[in-house]
Design an enzyme around this catalytic site. Structure first.
Site, PDB file in Angstrom:
ATOM      1  N   ASN A   1     -39.509  -8.725   4.683  1.00 52.36           N
ATOM      2  CA  ASN A   1     -39.433  -7.266   4.672  1.00 52.36           C
ATOM      3  C   ASN A   1     -37.967  -6.847   4.735  1.00 52.36           C
ATOM      4  O   ASN A   1     -37.121  -7.560   5.237  1.00 52.36           O
ATOM      5  CB  ASN A   1     -40.214  -6.735   5.877  1.00 52.36           C
ATOM      6  CG  ASN A   1     -40.178  -5.225   6.020  1.00 52.36           C
ATOM      7  OD1 ASN A   1     -39.995  -4.705   7.111  1.00 52.36           O
ATOM      8  ND2 ASN A   1     -40.364  -4.510   4.937  1.00 52.36           N
TER       9      ASN A   1
ATOM     10  N   CYS B   1     -39.809  -2.382  15.442  1.00 55.67           N
ATOM     11  CA  CYS B   1     -39.334  -1.007  15.286  1.00 55.67           C
ATOM     12  C   CYS B   1     -38.011  -0.810  16.020  1.00 55.67           C
ATOM     13  O   CYS B   1     -37.907  -1.105  17.210  1.00 55.67           O
ATOM     14  CB  CYS B   1     -40.372  -0.024  15.819  1.00 55.67           C
ATOM     15  SG  CYS B   1     -39.874   1.706  15.643  1.00 55.67           S
TER      16      CYS B   1
ATOM     17  N   PRO C   1     -46.179  -0.941   7.695  1.00 52.69           N
ATOM     18  CA  PRO C   1     -46.564   0.139   8.602  1.00 52.69           C
ATOM     19  C   PRO C   1     -45.382   1.059   8.839  1.00 52.69           C
ATOM     20  O   PRO C   1     -44.284   0.598   9.155  1.00 52.69           O
ATOM     21  CB  PRO C   1     -46.963  -0.609   9.879  1.00 52.69           C
ATOM     22  CG  PRO C   1     -46.146  -1.869   9.838  1.00 52.69           C
ATOM     23  CD  PRO C   1     -46.035  -2.232   8.383  1.00 52.69           C
TER      24      PRO C   1
ATOM     25  N   ASP D   1     -35.507  -3.792   2.364  1.00 49.30           N
ATOM     26  CA  ASP D   1     -34.838  -3.539   1.078  1.00 49.30           C
ATOM     27  C   ASP D   1     -35.615  -4.021  -0.133  1.00 49.30           C
ATOM     28  O   ASP D   1     -35.021  -4.225  -1.196  1.00 49.30           O
ATOM     29  CB  ASP D   1     -33.433  -4.159   1.058  1.00 49.30           C
ATOM     30  CG  ASP D   1     -32.468  -3.496   2.020  1.00 49.30           C
ATOM     31  OD1 ASP D   1     -32.832  -2.437   2.580  1.00 49.30           O
ATOM     32  OD2 ASP D   1     -31.367  -4.019   2.222  1.00 49.30           O
TER      33      ASP D   1
ATOM     34  N   HIS E   1     -38.340  -8.620   9.217  1.00 51.69           N
ATOM     35  CA  HIS E   1     -37.393  -7.733   8.546  1.00 51.69           C
ATOM     36  C   HIS E   1     -36.013  -8.372   8.645  1.00 51.69           C
ATOM     37  O   HIS E   1     -35.586  -8.771   9.737  1.00 51.69           O
ATOM     38  CB  HIS E   1     -37.402  -6.356   9.221  1.00 51.69           C
ATOM     39  CG  HIS E   1     -36.509  -5.345   8.562  1.00 51.69           C
ATOM     40  ND1 HIS E   1     -36.996  -4.195   7.993  1.00 51.69           N
ATOM     41  CD2 HIS E   1     -35.170  -5.310   8.376  1.00 51.69           C
ATOM     42  CE1 HIS E   1     -36.003  -3.498   7.488  1.00 51.69           C
ATOM     43  NE2 HIS E   1     -34.873  -4.163   7.713  1.00 51.69           N
TER      44      HIS E   1
END
Length: 341
Positions: free
Chosen positions: A212, A110, A22, A214, A180
């Protein structure tokens, strides 16, 4: 590598384990359609939706347009929601479920200051009790839909708590986790450390895990899977300007059907179709602004030399002419391996 058993979330059977991340203002319906035209992805997640804006009686024009098309397009569709108020998050989950979302994703990853400044996104990793209140509210609001969660490793090096959040969220009913491999403090600097995701992978009774950060090509996807112990990878910025990238990674790793990567006139046609799709959704005035970033990424990823002309085109006609001039003879190039996602 042999293709693993598919991940099943509720009544949704996901495709190859290469998922579209997203990205706010990016993974809208036109971009998801572009990905679908070039081989698709195992899962495509919509752009982030701010819960406070979604439940307001007078959403912005752009929010209204985005919401209308949020769950359209090729399934499976997952909608990511963000916020810090349990009531608004629960109501937003119910709204997007009513619009046709098959999966609800909660954003706790985020790093943007405008998000964390409002104590949403990755800022929730600083208060796991509050983060779990949001998870429980969303899971309770949509009992018939799978809820997933996206996070970072933690807030900073003194607050690496993804394993704890993952364990508590899983116990609360979250059906898939995405991590991430950076902290919030890193934003997109340095390199994602996929090996630090392995502590989440090693949790007992965990749901499917997605790595998640790279992941930009088959080599980085393979490394992310091996180092993290995850079940799938998620591609973000590596797909900008190259919507075929996800299908290309799946083909190179698992032998799924190879996407046709457009070159020359076919590339210009593909970009023009994406561009016109943006105008159709947003209208010419707003669409011109929305499309510029995509044209810039196409120029960067595909070797076009008229980036300035593409970004300054004052009318759709001028932009389409610049696309034809810039891409009809361009050769596609891969983004650098350090490009963040």
């Amino acid at each position: 590598m042999s293709l693993p058993e598919p991940i099943i979330l509720g009544d949704t059977r996901l495709g190859p384990p290469v998922f579209l991340a997203p990205m706010a203002g990016i993974t809208d319906l036109p971009f998801r359609r572009a990905v679908a035209r070039h081989g698709g992805a195992g899962l495509m997640v919509s752009e982030m939706v701010a819960s406070t804006e979604m439940v307001t009686p007078r959403p912005s024009t752009r929010m209204a347009v985005r919401a209308k098309a949020m769950t359209e397009g090729t399934l499976p569709v997952s909608v990511q929601i963000a916020g810090r108020e349990a009531g608004a998050m629960a109501e937003t989950a119910r709204i997007v479920a009513g619009m046709g979302a098959r999966i609800i994703d909660i954003n706790m990853g985020c790093p943007a200051k405008k998000v964390t400044g409002g104590l949403s996104g990755a800022a929730l990793m600083r208060d796991l009790d509050h983060a779990l209140e949001l998870v429980e509210a969303v899971v309770g609001a949509v009992p018939d839909l799978p809820v997933t969660l996206k996070m970072r490793l933690g807030w900073d090096e003194d607050c690496i708590n993804a394993p704890e959040l993952a364990a508590r969220a899983s116990a609360a009913g979250v059906r898939m986790l995405t991590v991430h491999g950076r902290t919030r403090a890193q934003f997109y600097t340095g390199h994602a450390d996929w090996s630090r995701i392995r502590k989440v992978a090693n949790l007992s009774d965990r749901p499917p895990l997605v790595a998640n950060g790279d992941v930009v090509d088959a080599a980085s996807a393979r490394a992310a899977l091996e180092q993290s112990g995850a079940d799938a990878v998620m591609v973000g910025r590596g797909a900008q300007g190259a919507p075929w990238k996800l299908a290309q990674i799946a083909h190179e790793l698992w032998g799924t059907p190879a996407p046709v990567i457009p070159q020359g006139a076919a590339l210009a046609d593909a970009i023009s179709e994406h561009y016109l799709d943006i105008l159709s959704l947003y209208g010419a005035e707003l669409g011109l602004r929305v499309a510029r970033k995509h044209l810039g990424w196409y120029a960067e990823a595909n070797g076009a030399e008229n980036r300035a002309e593409l970004l300054r085109a004052p009318t759709p006609e001028a932009a389409l002419a610049a696309i034809r001039a810039g891409f009809a003879g361009a050769e596609q190039t891969d983004p650098p391996s350090e490009y963040p996602s």
